[in-house]
Write an enzyme that holds these catalytic residues in place. Structure first.
Site, PDB file in Angstrom:
ATOM      1  N   ALA A  34       0.829  -1.211   0.000  1.00 35.67           N
ATOM      2  CA  ALA A  34       0.000   0.000   0.000  1.00 35.67           C
ATOM      3  C   ALA A  34       0.862   1.260   0.000  1.00 35.67           C
ATOM      4  CB  ALA A  34      -0.918   0.009   1.218  1.00 35.67           C
ATOM      5  N   ARG A  46     -22.954  -4.249  17.670  1.00 35.67           N
ATOM      6  CA  ARG A  46     -24.128  -4.108  18.543  1.00 35.67           C
ATOM      7  C   ARG A  46     -23.776  -4.345  19.999  1.00 35.67           C
ATOM      8  NH1 ARG A  46     -28.285  -7.304  15.090  1.00 35.67           N
ATOM      9  NH2 ARG A  46     -26.563  -8.740  15.385  1.00 35.67           N
ATOM     10  N   GLU A 131     -15.552  -4.513  -3.603  1.00 38.64           N
ATOM     11  CA  GLU A 131     -15.090  -5.782  -4.192  1.00 38.64           C
ATOM     12  C   GLU A 131     -15.684  -6.988  -3.455  1.00 38.64           C
ATOM     13  OE1 GLU A 131     -12.592  -6.443  -6.955  1.00 38.64           O
ATOM     14  OE2 GLU A 131     -13.962  -8.104  -6.613  1.00 38.64           O
ATOM     15  N   VAL A 134     -19.319  -8.802  -4.174  1.00 43.05           N
ATOM     16  CA  VAL A 134     -19.613  -9.754  -5.258  1.00 43.05           C
ATOM     17  C   VAL A 134     -18.598 -10.886  -5.235  1.00 43.05           C
ATOM     18  CG1 VAL A 134     -19.872 -10.052  -7.754  1.00 43.05           C
ATOM     19  CG2 VAL A 134     -20.570  -7.898  -6.690  1.00 43.05           C
ATOM     20  N   ILE A 138     -13.104 -13.354  -4.610  1.00 39.27           N
ATOM     21  CA  ILE A 138     -12.671 -13.325  -6.020  1.00 39.27           C
ATOM     22  C   ILE A 138     -12.582 -11.869  -6.495  1.00 39.27           C
ATOM     23  CG2 ILE A 138     -13.185 -14.118  -8.354  1.00 39.27           C
ATOM     24  CD1 ILE A 138     -15.045 -16.216  -7.161  1.00 39.27           C
ATOM     25  N   GLY A 189     -20.791 -19.722   8.529  1.00 42.45           N
ATOM     26  CA  GLY A 189     -20.714 -18.270   8.321  1.00 42.45           C
ATOM     27  C   GLY A 189     -20.937 -17.844   6.885  1.00 42.45           C
ATOM     28  N   ASP A 203     -29.821 -12.854  -2.786  1.00 45.00           N
ATOM     29  CA  ASP A 203     -28.412 -12.465  -2.607  1.00 45.00           C
ATOM     30  C   ASP A 203     -27.671 -12.519  -3.947  1.00 45.00           C
ATOM     31  OD1 ASP A 203     -25.938 -12.100  -0.779  1.00 45.00           O
ATOM     32  OD2 ASP A 203     -25.451 -13.890  -1.949  1.00 45.00           O
ATOM     33  N   LYS A 207     -25.906  -9.407  -6.205  1.00 38.90           N
ATOM     34  CA  LYS A 207     -24.555  -9.429  -6.773  1.00 38.90           C
ATOM     35  C   LYS A 207     -24.603  -9.288  -8.286  1.00 38.90           C
ATOM     36  CE  LYS A 207     -22.970 -12.467  -3.078  1.00 38.90           C
ATOM     37  NZ  LYS A 207     -22.966 -13.866  -2.662  1.00 38.90           N
ATOM     38  N   GLY A 309     -17.175 -16.520   3.521  1.00 39.21           N
ATOM     39  CA  GLY A 309     -16.307 -16.910   4.633  1.00 39.21           C
ATOM     40  C   GLY A 309     -15.414 -15.747   5.052  1.00 39.21           C
TER      41      GLY A 309
HETATM   42  P1  NDP Z   1     -22.400 -10.998  10.780  1.00 38.46           P
HETATM   43  O1  NDP Z   1     -23.827 -11.167  11.109  1.00 38.46           O
HETATM   44  O2  NDP Z   1     -21.448 -12.067  11.109  1.00 38.46           O
HETATM   45  O3  NDP Z   1     -21.863  -9.639  11.442  1.00 38.46           O
HETATM   46  C1  NDP Z   1     -22.596  -8.466  11.428  1.00 38.46           C
HETATM   47  C2  NDP Z   1     -21.965  -7.479  12.392  1.00 38.46           C
HETATM   48  O4  NDP Z   1     -22.713  -6.278  12.358  1.00 38.46           O
HETATM   49  C3  NDP Z   1     -21.957  -7.953  13.841  1.00 38.46           C
HETATM   50  O5  NDP Z   1     -20.733  -7.613  14.440  1.00 38.46           O
HETATM   51  C4  NDP Z   1     -23.099  -7.167  14.493  1.00 38.46           C
HETATM   52  O6  NDP Z   1     -22.868  -6.844  15.848  1.00 38.46           O
HETATM   53  C5  NDP Z   1     -23.062  -5.891  13.683  1.00 38.46           C
HETATM   54  N1  NDP Z   1     -24.376  -5.237  13.660  1.00 38.46           N
HETATM   55  C6  NDP Z   1     -25.530  -5.725  13.221  1.00 38.46           C
HETATM   56  N2  NDP Z   1     -26.512  -4.816  13.373  1.00 38.46           N
HETATM   57  C7  NDP Z   1     -25.925  -3.723  13.908  1.00 38.46           C
HETATM   58  C8  NDP Z   1     -26.409  -2.461  14.304  1.00 38.46           C
HETATM   59  N3  NDP Z   1     -27.686  -2.139  14.185  1.00 38.46           N
HETATM   60  N4  NDP Z   1     -25.505  -1.580  14.804  1.00 38.46           N
HETATM   61  C9  NDP Z   1     -24.207  -1.894  14.949  1.00 38.46           C
HETATM   62  N5  NDP Z   1     -23.703  -3.103  14.591  1.00 38.46           N
HETATM   63  C10 NDP Z   1     -24.559  -3.985  14.083  1.00 38.46           C
HETATM   64  O7  NDP Z   1     -22.349 -10.641   9.223  1.00 38.46           O
HETATM   65  P2  NDP Z   1     -21.187 -10.953   8.187  1.00 38.46           P
HETATM   66  O8  NDP Z   1     -19.899 -10.563   8.743  1.00 38.46           O
HETATM   67  O9  NDP Z   1     -21.367 -12.316   7.651  1.00 38.46           O
HETATM   68  O10 NDP Z   1     -21.604  -9.976   6.977  1.00 38.46           O
HETATM   69  C11 NDP Z   1     -21.329  -8.598   7.015  1.00 38.46           C
HETATM   70  C12 NDP Z   1     -21.554  -8.028   5.618  1.00 38.46           C
HETATM   71  O11 NDP Z   1     -20.702  -8.680   4.691  1.00 38.46           O
HETATM   72  C13 NDP Z   1     -22.981  -8.221   5.088  1.00 38.46           C
HETATM   73  O12 NDP Z   1     -23.301  -7.139   4.261  1.00 38.46           O
HETATM   74  C14 NDP Z   1     -22.838  -9.475   4.227  1.00 38.46           C
HETATM   75  O13 NDP Z   1     -23.800  -9.552   3.212  1.00 38.46           O
HETATM   76  C15 NDP Z   1     -21.466  -9.259   3.637  1.00 38.46           C
HETATM   77  N6  NDP Z   1     -20.769 -10.430   3.174  1.00 38.46           N
HETATM   78  C16 NDP Z   1     -20.652 -11.516   3.979  1.00 38.46           C
HETATM   79  C17 NDP Z   1     -19.925 -12.622   3.555  1.00 38.46           C
HETATM   80  C18 NDP Z   1     -19.774 -13.831   4.402  1.00 38.46           C
HETATM   81  O14 NDP Z   1     -19.182 -14.799   3.920  1.00 38.46           O
HETATM   82  N7  NDP Z   1     -20.243 -13.842   5.635  1.00 38.46           N
HETATM   83  C19 NDP Z   1     -19.288 -12.633   2.240  1.00 38.46           C
HETATM   84  C20 NDP Z   1     -19.471 -11.420   1.469  1.00 38.46           C
HETATM   85  C21 NDP Z   1     -20.188 -10.369   1.939  1.00 38.46           C
HETATM   86  P3  NDP Z   1     -22.782  -7.968  17.007  1.00 38.46           P
HETATM   87  O15 NDP Z   1     -21.617  -8.817  16.621  1.00 38.46           O
HETATM   88  O16 NDP Z   1     -22.523  -7.202  18.240  1.00 38.46           O
HETATM   89  O17 NDP Z   1     -24.075  -8.699  16.982  1.00 38.46           O
HETATM   90  N1  HSE Z   2     -24.436 -15.352   1.810  1.00 35.73           N
HETATM   91  C1  HSE Z   2     -23.477 -15.149   0.795  1.00 35.73           C
HETATM   92  C2  HSE Z   2     -23.226 -16.445   0.064  1.00 35.73           C
HETATM   93  C3  HSE Z   2     -22.198 -14.647   1.396  1.00 35.73           C
HETATM   94  O1  HSE Z   2     -23.626 -17.492   0.561  1.00 35.73           O
HETATM   95  O2  HSE Z   2     -22.663 -16.412  -1.020  1.00 35.73           O
HETATM   96  C4  HSE Z   2     -21.224 -14.196   0.363  1.00 35.73           C
HETATM   97  O3  HSE Z   2     -21.678 -13.058  -0.292  1.00 35.73           O
END
Ligand code: NDP
Ligand code: HSE
Length: 441
Positions: A34, A46, A131, A134, A138, A189, A203, A207, A309
């Site tokens: 970077a 939360r 990035e 979607v 990748i 996850g 979902d 994407k 993941g």
């Molecule tokens: P998680 O549910 O594991 O984590 C969500 C986080 O957001 C938690 O830390 C939660 O807090 C926090 N949160 C939820 N609501 C609030 C709120 N109102 N105020 C403050 N914090 C809040 O989700 P993921 O990590 O799986 O996903 C996060 C994003 O990434 C989503 O948009 C998802 O679509 C995207 N994504 C996920 C992938 C995956 O493989 N999981 C892959 C690609 C994209 P707390 O922990 O305290 O409950």
């Molecule tokens: N819920 C999504 C999936 C996470 O299963 O592909 C990655 O975007």
């Protein structure tokens, strides 16, 4: 080395935790690439007391994540909370109002509000990067914006949902049932907070609408994606497809062309397809995603890797941060918002292909004749047909019912729609037929 890039993390779940681990583990390699260190200054989620398996003591905690966008010690906000609206959107708006950059993995928010947010980002001369939204780890957005930038792209398609792919390929390999495998994908996850977004194709539709916009230079149009999920796919369909030489995969496909009136047309569909064993997408298993980009000079380009993941998704998030640290703002959708085409959404009427149809029917004389008559009247030619019932194992039809599966010859999709219309309300059908298109070989 220059001043560090200071980031705030909103959301400390699967992806947020992965980002912390990646930034801490690879700090040196990231700083070298970077040109300066990337450091976390503030975080929010939360529940402050939750054990996340990472040490947060070095970071400022904000109870209200929207405040992160206003903190003077933050250059980039990383939104990893999720949800199209609500706090994620409020945080994104605040971030651009404060003139800061935003990195997000939130496909729902970008599919619904990407154009508004890109407009705000451009006005603020700040970066908006997504990035990770979607296909997880990748680098397909980067691949389209950079590697394939010189190509006209007519079609982009692939496996865009890791949860569905995990479910379908595990059902295929083990014969286990849908609900059981979904629970496993959730535990790993992969699934969204509301897993119906995964299994109903929403979902993947989020994407796909983002991918189409970056690929074709059209405005994101999530509302016009025709989406069907995998809820109705039975173990019996998987077995029939296998017997015919196919695997079932949930495919998102976007195409653009010009119609007879000279209007730019955009077709976007998420749909379970039969994919021939010889096609590279047939062998994409587990939570892996794969995207095929068809460039007019590059030819087909296949991007494949982990689609969900903590580690893979964090890798994509941090790659965006490295770009920002290097000074790359760029247009979020490749070209400035004002220059994106408002393409006309197309239904499937102009398309043709082969399809698999499965009927659950009453086991009595004349039923097959009724179905084939509807196919004949709609001009659909049947290539092969299998009837299963009276004691089929697994998700067998109900008592007095049989499953009839058929594959059609190449023909207009409108013919299949017409055959189904002719059969609508027939007392011979126990439920609406299931149609799965066959991916062109
Ligand atoms: P998680 O549910 O594991 O984590 C969500 C986080 O957001 C938690 O830390 C939660 O807090 C926090 N949160 C939820 N609501 C609030 C709120 N109102 N105020 C403050 N914090 C809040 O989700 P993921 O990590 O799986 O996903 C996060 C994003 O990434 C989503 O948009 C998802 O679509 C995207 N994504 C996920 C992938 C995956 O493989 N999981 C892959 C690609 C994209 P707390 O922990 O305290 O409950
Ligand atoms: N819920 C999504 C999936 C996470 O299963 O592909 C990655 O975007």
């Amino acid at each position: 080395m220059s001043e560090p890039l200071r980031i705030a993390l909103a959301g400390l779940g699967t992806v947020g935790g992965g980002v912390i681990r990646l930034i801490e583990t690879n700090a040196e390699i990231i700083a070298r690439r970077a040109g300066r260190p990337i450091v976390i200054t503030a975080v929010s989620a939360r529940n402050r007391g939750k054990d996340r398996g990472v040490d947060l003591s070095g970071y400022h905690w904000e109870d209200d994540m929207v405040i992160l966008g206003e903190r003077p010690d933050v250059d980039v906000v990383v939104e990893l909370v999720g949800g199209a609206d609500g706090p994620a959107l409020a945080l994104a708006r605040t971030t651009f109002e404060a003139g800061k950059a935003l990195v997000t993995a939130n496909k729902a928010m970008i599919a619904h509000h990407g154009i508004e947010l890109a407009t705000r980002a451009e006005a603020a001369k700040a970066a908006l990067k997504f990035e990770a939204a979607v296909a997880g780890g990748i680098p397909v957005i980067k691949g389209l914006k950079e590697g394939a930038a010189a190509n006209a792209i007519q079609r982009v398609y692939g496996i865009l949902n890791g949860t569905c792919n995990y479910i379908l390929s595990t059902m295929e390999d083990t014969g286990r049932d849908f609900a059981d495998v979904l629970a496993e994908a959730q535990a790993k996850g992969y699934a969204e907070a509301d897993p119906t977004f995964d299994i109903d194709g929403i979902d993947a539709a989020h994407k796909l609408s983002i991918l189409a916009s970056v690929a074709f230079g059209t405005a994101t149009d999530f509302q016009s994606v025709i989406a069907t999920g995998i809820r109705r796919v039975l173990a019996a369909d998987i077995a029939q497809a296998d017997a015919l030489g196919y695997y079932i995969r949930l495919i998102g496909m976007a195409e653009t062309d010009v119609d007879a009136h000279g209007n730019r047309r955009l077709f976007q569909r998420v749909h379970p397809h039969l994919v021939h064993r010889d096609h590279p997408l047939a062998h994409v298993d587990g939570a892996t995603n794969a995207v095929v980009v068809e460039g007019n000079f590059a030819g087909p380009l296949l991007f494949q890797g982990a689609g969900a993941g903590d580690g893979p998704t964090a890798s994509a998030v941090v790659a965006d941060l490295i770009d920002i640290a290097r000074g790359d703002i760029g247009a979020p959708f490749s070209i400035p918002v004002a220059e994106l085409d408002p393409a006309t959404p197309a239904a499937s009427g102009h398309r043709s292909g082969r399809a698999y149809l499965r009927f659950t029917v009453a086991d009595r004389p004349g039923v097959l004749a009724e179905i084939t008559a509807a196919m004949r009247d709609a001009g659909v030619s049947i290539e092969s047909m299998i009837q299963k019932g009276r004691g089929v194992a697994g998700d067998a039809p109900g008592a007095g019912q049989v499953l009839v599966a058929m594959v059609t010859h190449e023909g207009p999709e409108s013919g299949i729609a017409e055959a189904l219309r002719l059969l609508e309300g027939s007392p011979s059908l126990a439920e609406a037929p299931l149609v799965m298109h066959i991916l062109g070989e």
